[in-house]
Design an enzyme around this catalytic site. Structure first.
Site, PDB file in Angstrom:
ATOM      1  N   TYR B 225     -56.445  16.306 -28.162  1.00 26.19           N
ATOM      2  CA  TYR B 225     -56.502  15.960 -29.586  1.00 26.19           C
ATOM      3  C   TYR B 225     -55.307  15.089 -29.963  1.00 26.19           C
ATOM      4  O   TYR B 225     -54.198  15.331 -29.498  1.00 26.19           O
ATOM      5  CB  TYR B 225     -56.434  17.221 -30.451  1.00 26.19           C
ATOM      6  CG  TYR B 225     -57.584  18.182 -30.295  1.00 26.19           C
ATOM      7  CD1 TYR B 225     -57.662  19.048 -29.207  1.00 26.19           C
ATOM      8  CD2 TYR B 225     -58.591  18.256 -31.254  1.00 26.19           C
ATOM      9  CE1 TYR B 225     -58.707  19.926 -29.077  1.00 26.19           C
ATOM     10  CE2 TYR B 225     -59.641  19.147 -31.137  1.00 26.19           C
ATOM     11  CZ  TYR B 225     -59.693  19.982 -30.044  1.00 26.19           C
ATOM     12  OH  TYR B 225     -60.734  20.865 -29.913  1.00 26.19           O
ATOM     13  N   HIS B 233     -60.786  15.791 -34.720  1.00 34.10           N
ATOM     14  CA  HIS B 233     -61.681  15.993 -33.575  1.00 34.10           C
ATOM     15  C   HIS B 233     -60.947  15.507 -32.336  1.00 34.10           C
ATOM     16  O   HIS B 233     -60.077  14.648 -32.408  1.00 34.10           O
ATOM     17  CB  HIS B 233     -62.955  15.154 -33.748  1.00 34.10           C
ATOM     18  CG  HIS B 233     -63.888  15.702 -34.768  1.00 34.10           C
ATOM     19  ND1 HIS B 233     -64.528  16.911 -34.623  1.00 34.10           N
ATOM     20  CD2 HIS B 233     -64.294  15.199 -35.960  1.00 34.10           C
ATOM     21  CE1 HIS B 233     -65.282  17.124 -35.684  1.00 34.10           C
ATOM     22  NE2 HIS B 233     -65.158  16.108 -36.510  1.00 34.10           N
ATOM     23  N   LYS B 264     -66.778  11.310 -27.621  1.00 31.95           N
ATOM     24  CA  LYS B 264     -65.461  11.451 -26.999  1.00 31.95           C
ATOM     25  C   LYS B 264     -65.431  10.614 -25.732  1.00 31.95           C
ATOM     26  O   LYS B 264     -66.468  10.286 -25.150  1.00 31.95           O
ATOM     27  CB  LYS B 264     -65.191  12.922 -26.649  1.00 31.95           C
ATOM     28  CG  LYS B 264     -65.205  13.849 -27.841  1.00 31.95           C
ATOM     29  CD  LYS B 264     -64.942  15.278 -27.427  1.00 31.95           C
ATOM     30  CE  LYS B 264     -65.431  16.285 -28.447  1.00 31.95           C
ATOM     31  NZ  LYS B 264     -64.909  16.125 -29.795  1.00 31.95           N
TER      32      LYS B 264
END
Lengths: 169, 288
Positions: B225, B233, B264
């Site tokens: 993170y 997120h 991601k």
């Protein structure tokens, strides 16, 4: 009687051209030509070319999305082909030195795109870059999604109006 | 044991932090997130909101030990039968607590009396006047001035009932207050090559300023993170693999798909032949 052998990818002139380089497995050459054709015919890229890299024993493809875009480098691999992180590092290292090998390649994007080819000719593209590259901003992703949606809606409208014109005539 | 160091209890190779202030400090000052695994004292019988203790990853514990921020103690001591000495110490502590509470309760009641003194005076005056009225009705000669006379009440004359022992409040500790501070423990993580790789990656990313948590939910080793996980997120799913570990194209797609579905970047982390950490970011690209 149809000659199936003449339709095989190995008879494609590009395949014959790259097989003259004398390295790379048959599987890799087939995958490379498949990706080459996908970029040329389906994605309609510009200046698509195949380049040999003896150090890595592979061929990679260069091309541009539009004539003004930066050049991207793509390596084709088969779905079941074994890859190690060391292989990816090596490829990344060599692509970083690509300007020396190909001075005419021009301005390139950072990193390399891996094109994974399945046995049914499906190709999935993944961008590989050394280092930590953060994901795209979600707002940007949303904008691109809307843009794509508008593009397809417009294309659909054009298609419908073309069909109607044909019906009338 | 060091001054200002956080105490970490170890039970069966699991590291726990029981002190609430230490948990906050670990997160805010040292970017160590851990995971709350205990039952919430006020909201039991649910798993949505958990409470102390904070369980640390082995990598987090090793990093904190390396940086000299924690001391490890044997957590199993808390489960042993208390000694006579500890029982007596508890009794003394309870007695002192009771006396403190008793004093505070008395003070509280006195303050209440002072606050409501006017009402109390008015109430007592009304009662007195009612008695005088009854006596007057019975024939007694009562002067009107007696009805108007104000009452002069002394606060100290009020009888304040003392606090009873059965009403006293008892503290139930989350952190063991009897833990011997000279107990120390050996910590053996990391040992294997895989553990060493994980720890190196964790340490390197932590030193770059990231917050890291376990990546099991997303099929990776760690989630990385850019800030506190409560506010951001994660950017990366870090997957630790040996440099020469064989993957096939299908595996690349599996990992890449996992990352792209949740927006991601998949980060392949290895130690190369020169003993350097290498990262390769894998992002799905919509070639068009």
């Amino acid at each position: 009687m149809m000659n199936y052998e003449s339709k095989h990818i190995e008879n494609h002139p590009k395949y014959k051209e790259i097989s003259d380089y004398g390295f790379g497995s048959a599987k890799h050459m087939q995958s490379t030509v498949l990706v080459y054709l996908d970029l040329c015919e389906c994605k309609q890229w510009f200046n698509v070319a195949i380049h040999p890299c003896k150090e890595c024993d592979i061929m990679f493809i260069s091309g541009q999305v539009t004539a003004l875009d930066r050049t991207q480098l793509i390596v084709a691999v088969d779905c079941i082909q074994a890859i190690q992180h060391i292989d990816m590092e090596q490829i990344n290292t060599y692509t970083n030195q690509i300007q020396i090998c190909l001075p005419n390649l021009g301005n390139q994007t950072r990193g390399l795109t891996l094109a994974v080819c399945s046995s049914d000719s499906t190709i999935v593209y993944y961008k590989m870059t050394s280092g930590l590259i953060p994901p795209e901003n979600p707002d940007l992703t949303q904008q691109k999604k809307l843009k794509r949606k508008r593009y397809f809606q417009k294309a659909k409208k054009c298609q419908l109006s073309a069909d109607m014109t044909v019906d009338k005539t | 044991m060091g001054e200002g160091r956080i105490r970490v209890s170890v039970v069966k190779d699991c590291a726990y932090v029981w002190n609430a202030e230490d948990v906050c400090m670990l997160r805010e000052k040292h970017r160590i997130v851990g995971r709350l695994v205990g039952c919430h004292a006020r909201f039991a019988r649910q798993n949505i909101q958990l409470s102390l203790p904070l369980q640390l990853l082995p990598e987090e514990t090793s990093l904190l030990l390396l940086k000299g921020m924690v001391d490890l103690v044997d957590g199993t001591i808390s489960y042993r039968t208390p000694t006579e000495q500890q029982k007596q110490a508890l009794e003394r502590m309870r007695e002192k607590t009771f006396q403190d509470q008793e004093h505070l309760a008395r003070q509280q009641k006195r303050d209440d009396i002072v606050k409501n003194l006017d009402k109390i005076k008015a109430g007592k005056k009304a009662k007195r006047n009612k008695d005088l009225e009854e006596r007057r009705s019975a024939g007694e000669d009562i002067d009107q001035s007696q009805f108007d006379e104000d009452l002069d009440l002394d606060i100290d004359s009020f009888q304040i009932e003392p606090l009873r022992k059965e009403n006293m409040m008892i503290q139930i500790f989350t952190e063991d207050p009897w833990q011997e501070m000279d107990q120390s423990l050996d910590w053996t993580f990391p040992v294997t090559e895989e553990e060493n790789l994980r720890f190196r990656v964790f340490r390197d990313l932590w030193e770059k300023g990231y917050y890291l948590t376990s990546g099991g939910k997303f099929g990776g080793t760690f989630l990385v993170y850019p800030g506190d996980p409560l506010r951001y997120h994660s950017f990366y799913i870090a997957v630790c693999l040996p440099y020469k570990h064989k993957m096939c194209g299908q595996d690349i797609i599996t990992m890449g798909r996992l990352g792209s579905d949740v927006k991601k970047t998949v980060l392949l982390c290895s130690v190369n032949d020169n003993n350097e950490l290498t990262y390769t970011s894998l992002v799905w690209t919509a070639i068009s």
